[in-house]
Design a protein around this motif. Structure first.
Motif, short mmCIF file in Angstrom:
data_model
loop_
_atom_site.label_atom_id
_atom_site.label_comp_id
_atom_site.label_asym_id
_atom_site.label_seq_id
_atom_site.Cartn_x
_atom_site.Cartn_y
_atom_site.Cartn_z
N ARG A 39 30.54 38.61 57.72
CA ARG A 39 30.48 38.89 56.29
C ARG A 39 31.48 39.98 55.92
O ARG A 39 31.12 41.15 55.82
CB ARG A 39 29.07 39.30 55.90
N PRO A 40 32.72 39.61 55.74
CA PRO A 40 33.74 40.61 55.45
C PRO A 40 33.54 41.32 54.11
O PRO A 40 33.95 42.46 53.94
CB PRO A 40 35.05 39.82 55.46
N GLY A 41 32.90 40.65 53.16
CA GLY A 41 32.65 41.28 51.87
C GLY A 41 31.75 42.50 51.98
O GLY A 41 31.97 43.52 51.32
N ILE A 42 30.71 42.38 52.81
CA ILE A 42 29.80 43.51 53.02
C ILE A 42 30.53 44.66 53.70
O ILE A 42 30.36 45.82 53.33
CB ILE A 42 28.57 43.06 53.82
N LEU A 43 31.33 44.34 54.69
CA LEU A 43 32.11 45.38 55.38
C LEU A 43 33.08 46.04 54.42
O LEU A 43 33.21 47.27 54.40
CB LEU A 43 32.87 44.79 56.56
N THR A 44 33.74 45.26 53.59
CA THR A 44 34.71 45.80 52.64
C THR A 44 34.04 46.72 51.63
O THR A 44 34.47 47.86 51.42
CB THR A 44 35.45 44.68 51.91
N LEU A 45 32.99 46.24 50.98
CA LEU A 45 32.31 47.05 49.97
C LEU A 45 31.59 48.25 50.58
O LEU A 45 31.65 49.36 50.04
CB LEU A 45 31.31 46.19 49.19
N GLY A 46 30.90 48.02 51.69
CA GLY A 46 30.20 49.13 52.34
C GLY A 46 31.17 50.20 52.81
O GLY A 46 30.94 51.40 52.60
N GLY A 47 32.26 49.78 53.42
CA GLY A 47 33.27 50.73 53.87
C GLY A 47 33.89 51.49 52.71
O GLY A 47 34.12 52.70 52.79
N PHE A 48 34.13 50.79 51.60
CA PHE A 48 34.71 51.43 50.42
C PHE A 48 33.79 52.53 49.89
O PHE A 48 34.22 53.65 49.63
CB PHE A 48 34.98 50.40 49.33
N PHE A 49 32.51 52.20 49.71
CA PHE A 49 31.59 53.18 49.13
C PHE A 49 31.37 54.37 50.06
O PHE A 49 31.35 55.52 49.60
CB PHE A 49 30.27 52.52 48.76
N ILE A 50 31.23 54.14 51.34
CA ILE A 50 31.04 55.25 52.28
C ILE A 50 32.30 56.10 52.36
O ILE A 50 32.25 57.33 52.28
CB ILE A 50 30.63 54.71 53.67
N ARG A 51 33.44 55.45 52.52
CA ARG A 51 34.71 56.16 52.62
C ARG A 51 35.00 56.98 51.37
O ARG A 51 35.34 58.16 51.44
CB ARG A 51 35.82 55.13 52.87
N THR A 52 34.83 56.37 50.21
CA THR A 52 35.11 57.06 48.95
C THR A 52 34.10 58.18 48.70
O THR A 52 34.47 59.28 48.28
CB THR A 52 35.09 56.06 47.78
N GLY A 53 32.84 57.92 48.97
CA GLY A 53 31.82 58.95 48.76
C GLY A 53 32.04 60.18 49.62
O GLY A 53 31.96 61.32 49.13
N LEU A 54 32.33 59.98 50.90
CA LEU A 54 32.56 61.12 51.79
C LEU A 54 33.84 61.86 51.43
O LEU A 54 33.90 63.10 51.50
CB LEU A 54 32.60 60.65 53.25
N THR A 55 34.86 61.13 51.02
CA THR A 55 36.11 61.78 50.62
C THR A 55 35.91 62.60 49.35
O THR A 55 36.37 63.75 49.26
CB THR A 55 37.22 60.74 50.41
N LEU A 56 35.21 62.06 48.37
CA LEU A 56 34.95 62.81 47.14
C LEU A 56 34.08 64.03 47.41
O LEU A 56 34.30 65.10 46.83
CB LEU A 56 34.28 61.90 46.10
N LEU A 57 33.10 63.88 48.28
CA LEU A 57 32.28 65.03 48.67
C LEU A 57 33.14 66.12 49.29
O LEU A 57 33.00 67.30 48.97
CB LEU A 57 31.18 64.59 49.64
#
Length: 86
Positions: A39-57
């Motif tokens: 399920r590449p869509g889940i990996l893409t979206l999940g990775g995006f939200f985690i990556r972006t959230g931690l970077t913004l934090l």
């Protein structure tokens, strides 16, 4: 006072480099794994939200309501983006 400000700006720039390394490094790892998951869509979206959230934090922690630190951190982040693109 100026010396302390220079230290804080240097730390913010270095933090921006590390945040950029984290963000674009994990983006590269995510793209490398896309062809191997069901399920590449889940990996893409999940990775995006985690990556972006931690970077913004990380940005919010480093900036601490100082525009000079925000600028230095962003410059470090963009420099790492440029370096990792090559």
């Amino acid at each position: 006072m100026i010396n302390s400000m220079a230290i804080h700006i240097s730390i913010a720039f270095t933090a921006g480099l590390f945040l950029g390394l984290f963000y674009f490094g994990t983006l590269w790892l995510t793209v490398q794994r896309l062809s191997r998951v069901r399920r590449p869509g889940i990996l893409t979206l999940g990775g995006f939200f985690i990556r972006t959230g931690l970077t913004l934090l990380g940005f919010f922690v480093v900036i601490s309501s100082h525009w000079e630190r925000a600028l230095a951190c962003m410059l470090g982040f963009l420099l790492m983006r440029k370096l990792m693109a090559h």
